[in-house]
Design a protein around this motif. Structure first.
Motif, PDB file in Angstrom:
ATOM      1  N   CYS A 109       4.237  11.735 -24.502  1.00 12.02           N
ATOM      2  CA  CYS A 109       3.666  10.665 -23.686  1.00 12.02           C
ATOM      3  C   CYS A 109       2.906  11.289 -22.516  1.00 12.02           C
ATOM      4  CB  CYS A 109       4.808   9.788 -23.174  1.00 12.02           C
ATOM      5  SG  CYS A 109       4.326   8.598 -21.931  1.00 12.02           S
TER       6      CYS A 109
ATOM      7  N   ALA B  77       1.636   9.547 -19.909  1.00 14.64           N
ATOM      8  CA  ALA B  77       1.580   8.683 -18.727  1.00 14.64           C
ATOM      9  C   ALA B  77       2.002   9.452 -17.479  1.00 14.64           C
ATOM     10  CB  ALA B  77       2.501   7.483 -18.932  1.00 14.64           C
TER      11      ALA B  77
ATOM     12  N   CYS C 245       4.324  12.553 -18.322  1.00 12.91           N
ATOM     13  CA  CYS C 245       5.712  12.206 -18.613  1.00 12.91           C
ATOM     14  C   CYS C 245       6.402  13.179 -19.573  1.00 12.91           C
ATOM     15  CB  CYS C 245       5.732  10.781 -19.152  1.00 12.91           C
ATOM     16  SG  CYS C 245       7.157  10.336 -20.085  1.00 12.91           S
TER      17      CYS C 245
ATOM     18  N   ASN D  87       7.760  12.775 -22.394  1.00 13.65           N
ATOM     19  CA  ASN D  87       8.764  12.218 -23.314  1.00 13.65           C
ATOM     20  C   ASN D  87       8.131  12.067 -24.691  1.00 13.65           C
ATOM     21  OD1 ASN D  87      11.126  11.796 -21.871  1.00 13.65           O
ATOM     22  ND2 ASN D  87      10.382   9.880 -20.995  1.00 13.65           N
TER      23      ASN D  87
ATOM     24  N   CYS E 118       5.759   6.545 -24.396  1.00  9.88           N
ATOM     25  CA  CYS E 118       7.202   6.523 -24.630  1.00  9.88           C
ATOM     26  C   CYS E 118       7.747   5.134 -24.296  1.00  9.88           C
ATOM     27  CB  CYS E 118       7.896   7.584 -23.790  1.00  9.88           C
ATOM     28  SG  CYS E 118       7.996   7.164 -22.052  1.00  9.88           S
TER      29      CYS E 118
ATOM     30  N   HIS F 255       7.063   3.964 -20.808  1.00 11.85           N
ATOM     31  CA  HIS F 255       5.702   3.798 -20.308  1.00 11.85           C
ATOM     32  C   HIS F 255       4.870   2.883 -21.190  1.00 11.85           C
ATOM     33  CE1 HIS F 255       6.688   7.576 -17.980  1.00 11.85           C
ATOM     34  NE2 HIS F 255       6.358   6.678 -17.071  1.00 11.85           N
TER      35      HIS F 255
HETATM   36 ZN   LIG Z   1       6.394   8.251 -20.788  1.00  7.11          ZN
END
Ligand SMILES: [Zn+2]
Length: 188
Positions: free
Chosen positions: A39, A41, A50, A52, A61, A64
């Motif tokens: 992810c 974001a 992020c 993830n 994710c 987000h």
């Molecule tokens: Zn994320």
């Protein structure tokens, strides 16, 4: 913690074979998670991306914005709905049973006091209930007013009604006169 299940099952869950199977599956899950795209974001906690793993079918994710999109965005998945519904039902049943047990323990006069309190304290918004009560009262008053017989006309009011009729007739007559064509010049 209390152990549950048949002894054979407990033995199986501790066997080396079971451990091998579950460890292989865990490794497979972890590898899939590691292989998943990340992810991108902005994470407010770190200030960076992020990182993830993204949720399948989305490019973010679960934290987000990986929420369902399109025409059915508002419909929760069947698993979540069913779990929540079952929990709600369980809670209601448990509360009802608890209440029934409490009522069963009460002495008759205590029970009567409880019932009276319940009747006097309806659930919900007190202001809204008061408004409804006022509305019901007002409609009852209006209904009673409408159903009350009208008083017989007095001598004065019938005299006025006669005058109104006479004036209306006079008005009509004058209007008719105005509508008539006027005679012109020598033929007047
Ligand atoms: Zn994320």
């Amino acid at each position: 913690m209390k152990k549950r299940g048949a002894p054979q099952l407990l033995a199986w869950s501790k066997s080396s074979q079971w451990r091998a199977i579950s460890s292989a599956q865990a490794k497979k899950n972890l590898a899939a998670l590691n292989a998943a795209p990340r992810c991108g974001a902005l994470a407010r906690s770190t200030g960076g991306p992020c990182r993830n793993p993204i949720k399948a079918g989305f490019n973010r994710c679960r934290l987000h914005g990986a929420t369902p999109k399109g025409a059915k965005w508002h419909i929760a998945g069947p698993a979540i709905t069913h779990v929540k519904t079952e929990r709600k039902i369980r809670d209601r049943v448990r509360a009802a049973e608890k209440k029934a047990r409490r009522l069963a323990k009460m002495a008759p006069e205590e029970l009567e006091a409880h019932r009276q309190w319940q009747r006097a304290h309806q659930p919900g918004n007190a202001a809204a209930r008061q408004r409804l009560r006022d509305e019901r009262k007002q409609s009852a008053e209006v209904r009673a007013m409408m159903e009350r017989p009208r008083p017989a006309p007095s001598a004065k009011s019938s005299e006025l009604a006669d005058q109104i009729t006479a004036l209306r007739a006079e008005l009509d007559r004058r209007r008719d006169d105005e509508q008539k064509p006027k005679p012109i010049g020598a033929f007047a």
